[in-house]
Design an enzyme around this catalytic site. Structure first.
Site, PDB file in Angstrom:
ATOM      1  N   GLU A  84       0.824  -1.204   0.000  1.00 37.16           N
ATOM      2  CA  GLU A  84       0.000   0.000   0.000  1.00 37.16           C
ATOM      3  C   GLU A  84       0.859   1.255   0.000  1.00 37.16           C
ATOM      4  O   GLU A  84       0.616   2.180  -0.758  1.00 37.16           O
ATOM      5  CB  GLU A  84      -0.942  -0.006   1.209  1.00 37.16           C
ATOM      6  N   GLY A  96      19.626   2.651   0.439  1.00 35.32           N
ATOM      7  CA  GLY A  96      19.169   1.291   0.199  1.00 35.32           C
ATOM      8  C   GLY A  96      18.019   0.853   1.087  1.00 35.32           C
ATOM      9  O   GLY A  96      17.633  -0.316   1.064  1.00 35.32           O
ATOM     10  N   TYR A 132      12.019   0.996  -8.967  1.00 44.04           N
ATOM     11  CA  TYR A 132      11.186  -0.166  -9.272  1.00 44.04           C
ATOM     12  C   TYR A 132      11.651  -0.857 -10.553  1.00 44.04           C
ATOM     13  O   TYR A 132      11.713  -2.080 -10.624  1.00 44.04           O
ATOM     14  CB  TYR A 132       9.717   0.232  -9.379  1.00 44.04           C
TER      15      TYR A 132
END
Length: 159
Positions: A84, A96, A132
């Site tokens: 979420e 990181g 991502y």
């Protein structure tokens, strides 16, 4: 520098709310945050909660969070893990922490037999999108997310 990731506990509700507010400010939506320490405590750590959270700490100080829950895929007939919110404080970005939390969640997904690990990102959040894509995640461009909330939700449910 030591990064550690742990499961959040009810005592972390104020910390989680602080991160939620910081994330809302970053996303230009602070006015939409209705959560309180009490509602976070109940919704994440209450008896009927389906939500879980992780806290990332740097040298013992909270620097980030991940809030997630299990979803379900009818096509796979397996649970999925849905992230979420993922948030790292500005002072800890680039260390990181976000990637470490994503890796922990990927492990949780595999440990629980999940067929997928998914999340959403705002289309203008280029730093997050780069992270991502760097870990191998792919955008689901053909899917459009819909939402009912507030009066629209009440009106539809009552119609």
């Amino acid at each position: 520098m030591v990064l550690t990731i742990r499961e959040a506990a009810r005592d972390d509700a104020a910390t989680l709310l602080g991160f939620i507010r910081e994330l809302a400010i970053y996303e230009k939506a602070e006015h939409e945050v209705a959560a309180t320490v009490e509602t976070i405590g109940e919704s994440i750590f209450g008896r009927n909660s389906v939500t879980q959270a992780l806290i990332c700490e740097r040298n013992g100080e909270p620097v980030g969070m991940a809030i997630w829950f299990f979803s379900y895929s009818t096509w796979q007939a397996k649970n999925g893990l849905y992230l979420e919110d993922l948030y790292v404080t500005p002072k800890a970005r680039g260390l990181g922490a976000g990637k470490a939390m994503l890796k922990r969640l990927a492990g949780i997904a595999l440990e629980n037999g999940c067929g997928r690990f998914e999340w959403s990102v705002l289309d203008w959040n280029e730093p997050a999108i780069r992270v991502y894509e760097a870990i191998g995640a792919e955008p689901m461009n053909e899917w459009i997310r819909y939402r009912l909330t507030g009066d629209a939700l009440k009106n539809f449910a009552g119609s």
